[in-house]
Motif scaffolding. Sequence first.
Motif, mmCIF file in Angstrom:
data_model
loop_
_atom_site.group_PDB
_atom_site.id
_atom_site.type_symbol
_atom_site.label_atom_id
_atom_site.label_comp_id
_atom_site.label_asym_id
_atom_site.label_seq_id
_atom_site.Cartn_x
_atom_site.Cartn_y
_atom_site.Cartn_z
ATOM 1 N N TYR A 1 -0.342 25.653 16.955
ATOM 2 C CA TYR A 1 0.956 26.247 17.309
ATOM 3 C C TYR A 1 1.787 26.451 16.052
ATOM 4 N N LYS A 2 2.380 27.629 15.931
ATOM 5 C CA LYS A 2 3.269 27.935 14.807
ATOM 6 C C LYS A 2 4.706 27.793 15.305
ATOM 7 N N VAL A 3 5.375 26.749 14.839
ATOM 8 C CA VAL A 3 6.759 26.511 15.242
ATOM 9 C C VAL A 3 7.677 26.908 14.090
ATOM 10 N N SER A 4 8.775 27.553 14.420
ATOM 11 C CA SER A 4 9.720 27.952 13.374
ATOM 12 C C SER A 4 10.927 27.026 13.334
ATOM 13 N N GLU A 5 11.260 26.429 14.479
ATOM 14 C CA GLU A 5 12.409 25.524 14.529
ATOM 15 C C GLU A 5 11.962 24.134 14.963
ATOM 16 N N VAL A 6 12.282 23.150 14.133
ATOM 17 C CA VAL A 6 12.016 21.748 14.449
ATOM 18 C C VAL A 6 13.328 20.991 14.315
ATOM 19 N N ARG A 7 13.422 19.869 15.018
ATOM 20 C CA ARG A 7 14.651 19.064 14.954
ATOM 21 C C ARG A 7 14.283 17.635 14.582
ATOM 22 N N LYS A 8 14.853 17.179 13.458
ATOM 23 C CA LYS A 8 14.625 15.795 13.040
ATOM 24 C C LYS A 8 15.444 14.884 13.949
ATOM 25 N N ILE A 9 14.794 13.820 14.462
ATOM 26 C CA ILE A 9 15.499 12.916 15.365
ATOM 27 C C ILE A 9 15.763 11.541 14.747
ATOM 28 N N ALA B 1 10.009 17.092 4.379
ATOM 29 C CA ALA B 1 9.506 16.676 5.687
ATOM 30 C C ALA B 1 9.400 17.838 6.674
ATOM 31 N N GLU B 2 10.382 18.722 6.689
ATOM 32 C CA GLU B 2 10.378 19.831 7.639
ATOM 33 C C GLU B 2 9.239 20.811 7.357
ATOM 34 N N ASP B 3 9.056 21.182 6.097
ATOM 35 C CA ASP B 3 7.954 22.089 5.751
ATOM 36 C C ASP B 3 6.604 21.445 6.045
ATOM 37 N N CYS B 4 6.493 20.162 5.745
ATOM 38 C CA CYS B 4 5.255 19.433 6.016
ATOM 39 C C CYS B 4 4.899 19.488 7.493
ATOM 40 N N TYR C 1 9.120 10.524 9.038
ATOM 41 C CA TYR C 1 10.195 11.366 9.555
ATOM 42 C C TYR C 1 9.750 11.921 10.899
ATOM 43 N N PHE C 2 10.546 11.710 11.932
ATOM 44 C CA PHE C 2 10.200 12.082 13.305
ATOM 45 C C PHE C 2 10.912 13.370 13.701
ATOM 46 N N PHE C 3 10.148 14.297 14.292
ATOM 47 C CA PHE C 3 10.669 15.587 14.725
ATOM 48 C C PHE C 3 10.260 15.868 16.169
ATOM 49 N N VAL C 4 10.992 16.778 16.798
ATOM 50 C CA VAL C 4 10.607 17.341 18.092
ATOM 51 C C VAL C 4 10.792 18.859 17.985
ATOM 52 N N ALA C 5 10.012 19.588 18.807
ATOM 53 C CA ALA C 5 10.148 21.047 18.851
ATOM 54 C C ALA C 5 9.579 21.544 20.163
ATOM 55 N N GLU C 6 10.199 22.589 20.682
ATOM 56 C CA GLU C 6 9.678 23.228 21.890
ATOM 57 C C GLU C 6 8.528 24.147 21.501
ATOM 58 N N TYR D 1 0.848 -1.183 0.000
ATOM 59 C CA TYR D 1 0.000 0.000 0.000
ATOM 60 C C TYR D 1 0.883 1.232 0.000
ATOM 61 N N ASP D 2 0.720 2.090 -1.010
ATOM 62 C CA ASP D 2 1.543 3.291 -1.139
ATOM 63 C C ASP D 2 0.679 4.511 -0.901
ATOM 64 N N ARG D 3 0.902 5.158 0.243
ATOM 65 C CA ARG D 3 0.158 6.362 0.573
ATOM 66 C C ARG D 3 1.083 7.563 0.663
ATOM 67 N N GLY D 4 2.328 7.381 0.246
ATOM 68 C CA GLY D 4 3.308 8.448 0.347
ATOM 69 C C GLY D 4 4.027 8.388 1.680
ATOM 70 N N ASN D 5 4.967 9.292 1.870
ATOM 71 C CA ASN D 5 5.725 9.369 3.115
ATOM 72 C C ASN D 5 5.128 10.443 4.009
ATOM 73 N N GLY D 6 5.478 10.387 5.294
ATOM 74 C CA GLY D 6 4.888 11.331 6.234
ATOM 75 C C GLY D 6 5.889 11.862 7.239
ATOM 76 N N ALA D 7 5.380 12.740 8.091
ATOM 77 C CA ALA D 7 6.197 13.325 9.157
ATOM 78 C C ALA D 7 5.339 13.427 10.415
#
Length: 193
Positions: A107-115, A93-96, A130-135, A42-48
């Motif tokens: 919440y509008k976050v400007s900085e995210v960090r891919k882990i 991934a980051e823009d997504c 793609y996994f991210f964290v942000a304060e 099943y191909d649904r594309g990639n995500g974040a």
Amino acid sequence: MNEKIKIRQTEVLSDNWYTLRKVTYEYLTDEGKWQTQSREAYDRGNGATILLYNKAQKTVILTRQFRLPTYVNGNPTGMLIEACAGLLDKDNAEDCIKRETEEETGYKVSEVRKIFEAYMSPGSVTEILYFFVAEYAKDMKVNEGGGVDHEQENIEVLELPLDEALQMIKTGEIKDAKTIMLLQYAKLENLLA
């Protein structure tokens, strides 16, 4: 390309929502014999996905929404508590994840960090997540979140203490894999310390 794999036939079984393909291929075993195998993918594309966290409050932002597949597989309400996530579509991934964070949580976050990145169900789904964290902080809230109307998401935004969210894994209130992975990452890496 892998010389141990020869794709022989690919047929589209469905392209109604995303694309379900049946692939027939030959696989060279370690014993040197070719096996013909057939699998569906099943191909649904990639995500974040992202975990928003607040060090001062020791809280995280999660969402709750109805998920039909969980409902038809025994979840009596169909509601699932999750980390914010979305499909990449044509974004990186980051823009997504920045877009999805604002749409779903407000919440509008400007900085995210891919882990890290991971295949979530590699036996049947092509997706890499793609996994991210942000304060986050209260002053970053620009709207109520809840998703976009045309996607019919109906998302409830939850702000929980990290310890409570971790306990919800133990009690079965949180059963979503990406969310469990992000919460455990937060604990292991002492993100809120």
